[in-house]
Enzyme design. Structure first.
Site, PDB file in Angstrom:
ATOM      1  N   ASP A 261     -11.199  31.209 -36.849  1.00 58.97           N
ATOM      2  CA  ASP A 261     -12.063  30.901 -35.717  1.00 58.97           C
ATOM      3  C   ASP A 261     -11.748  29.561 -35.063  1.00 58.97           C
ATOM      4  O   ASP A 261     -12.241  29.271 -33.969  1.00 58.97           O
ATOM      5  CB  ASP A 261     -13.537  30.898 -36.161  1.00 58.97           C
ATOM      6  CG  ASP A 261     -14.101  32.304 -36.296  1.00 58.97           C
ATOM      7  OD1 ASP A 261     -13.468  33.239 -35.780  1.00 58.97           O
ATOM      8  OD2 ASP A 261     -15.166  32.465 -36.913  1.00 58.97           O
ATOM      9  N   GLY A 305      -7.914  36.953 -30.536  1.00 63.81           N
ATOM     10  CA  GLY A 305      -7.160  35.777 -30.115  1.00 63.81           C
ATOM     11  C   GLY A 305      -7.005  34.758 -31.219  1.00 63.81           C
ATOM     12  O   GLY A 305      -7.042  33.549 -30.969  1.00 63.81           O
ATOM     13  N   LYS A 306      -6.808  35.214 -32.460  1.00 67.42           N
ATOM     14  CA  LYS A 306      -6.763  34.297 -33.597  1.00 67.42           C
ATOM     15  C   LYS A 306      -5.375  34.170 -34.222  1.00 67.42           C
ATOM     16  O   LYS A 306      -4.997  33.098 -34.676  1.00 67.42           O
ATOM     17  CB  LYS A 306      -7.761  34.750 -34.668  1.00 67.42           C
ATOM     18  CG  LYS A 306      -9.216  34.759 -34.198  1.00 67.42           C
ATOM     19  CD  LYS A 306     -10.148  35.310 -35.271  1.00 67.42           C
ATOM     20  CE  LYS A 306     -11.597  35.324 -34.813  1.00 67.42           C
ATOM     21  NZ  LYS A 306     -12.500  35.895 -35.850  1.00 67.42           N
ATOM     22  N   VAL A 307      -4.641  35.283 -34.310  1.00 69.63           N
ATOM     23  CA  VAL A 307      -3.330  35.245 -34.963  1.00 69.63           C
ATOM     24  C   VAL A 307      -2.289  35.969 -34.124  1.00 69.63           C
ATOM     25  O   VAL A 307      -2.609  36.785 -33.257  1.00 69.63           O
ATOM     26  CB  VAL A 307      -3.370  35.884 -36.378  1.00 69.63           C
ATOM     27  CG1 VAL A 307      -4.320  35.140 -37.292  1.00 69.63           C
ATOM     28  CG2 VAL A 307      -3.729  37.358 -36.295  1.00 69.63           C
TER      29      VAL A 307
END
Length: 350
Positions: A261, A305-307
């Protein structure tokens, strides 16, 4: 425990210590290389190991070690400590149990024990023995941890602390009073590797800190508190400063979501140029079909949209059986010898 019969039975059950694996004592590179030519989980592990080695060889990459579950109690404690000792991770995000009930616990000189038999759990309770699957903990030793956390809290200025700041005080305590050199908490303190526990009081730390607060309230005195928002802010600050980042994740749950996050949080703070985590490896046995956060795949995290989906690998295996191979391979390939220490804990020095 005053009853001689109970004392003898307890000593019998707590007679075989868990011995933590030493990743420096064997070279897993030939095994990982061979697994890369296989299929199924073997090939997944080989690819995950390759990705971790890529993190270490990327001079711009900050490596986050993420730990959930009980692998530390089960024999991986020295493995994680070795990663910190040899500059193979730059920050740690873990459960309170991993840091307090397992590592700090052994740092104070206590031990975990193999359950050579599993008697009735009511019997274990009567003997003050706690059970983690086939591993035992002496409850009386664990209460010593509770009290030590209380003692540390009593020495601190009554103000708000992030879990990172409090765990740093725990590391400082072990430098002076610890009885185990290879403690993750101690080594992290000595190497300026910050440790974050987003659910810190869900551990023995909680009991000690509650006692600190209650005693202070009764005496009409101020007390220290933990600031969970500061945890998120500080970890996001590291991600913003770090740029390129990689995740080595054991298990899932809160620690996994917490580190992922940070990318979203950085964007909300106006840092539109903060990249998603470039590299990601997760070792887990969680089933994706129940929709739980602990079992969400790295591909799923990309939708948030994290990794990065290009350099990620899920390994569906019990971590205690595969992490020694991954870590030993990376240790013996020696990319860590060329890495510059990040020392992210210094970011928060006053």
């Amino acid at each position: 425990m005053n009853d001689p019969l109970k004392s003898n039975r307890k000593a019998e059950l707590l007679s075989t210590q868990v011995e933590h694996i030493d990743i420096t004592s064997f070279d897993a590179r030939p095994i990982i290389d061979a697994m890369g030519k296989m299929s199924f989980t073997s090939r997944d592990l080989a690819r995950a190991t390759g990705i971790y080695n890529d993190m270490l060889s990327d001079k711009d990459c900050t490596v986050f070690l993420v730990i959930a579950g009980s692998t530390s109690a089960g024999g991986c404690m020295d493995l994680y400590a070795e990663l910190v000792r040899n500059n193979m991770v730059d920050a740690v995000i873990a459960t309170g149990a991993t840091i307090v009930d397992m590592d700090f616990f052994e740092g104070l000189g206590h031990k975990h024990y193999q359950a050579l038999e599993v008697p009735d759990d009511d019997t274990l309770r009567s003997l003050y023995i706690d059970r983690i699957y086939d591993t035992y903990i002496d409850e009386e030793d664990l209460q010593n941890v509770d009290h030590t956390i209380f003692e540390i809290a009593e020495t601190l200025e009554p103000k708000a602390y992030s879990s990172r700041a409090f765990i740093r005080e725990m590391g400082k305590y072990l430098v002076k009073h610890g009885k185990k050199e290879n403690s993750l908490v101690k080594l992290a303190y000595e190497n300026d590797v910050p440790i974050f526990c987003p659910a810190f009081v869900d551990s023995s730390a909680g009991f000690g800190l509650v006692k600190h607060q209650v005693d202070a309230m009764k005496a009409g005195k101020p007390y220290m508190v933990l600031d969970a928002i500061a945890d998120f802010r500080e970890l996001t600050q590291i991600k913003i400063e770090a740029g390129v980042s990689g995740l080595l994740m054991v298990g899932g749950g809160v620690p996994k979501n917490f580190i992922q996050d940070t990318v979203v949080c950085a964007e909300i703070l106006g840092h539109d140029n903060v990249d998603v985590h470039k590299y990601a490896v997760q070792v887990t046995v969680a089933d994706v079909r129940d929709g739980a956060c602990s079992s969400s795949t790295l591909q799923e995290a990309a939708s948030w949209g994290k990794v990065n989906t290009a350099i990620e690998q899920m390994v569906f295996a019990e971590a205690g059986s595969v992490m020694p191979l991954l870590a030993s391979d990376a240790y013996h390939r020696e990319h860590w010898k060329k890495r510059e220490p990040r020392r992210w804990a210094k970011l928060f020095d006053q």
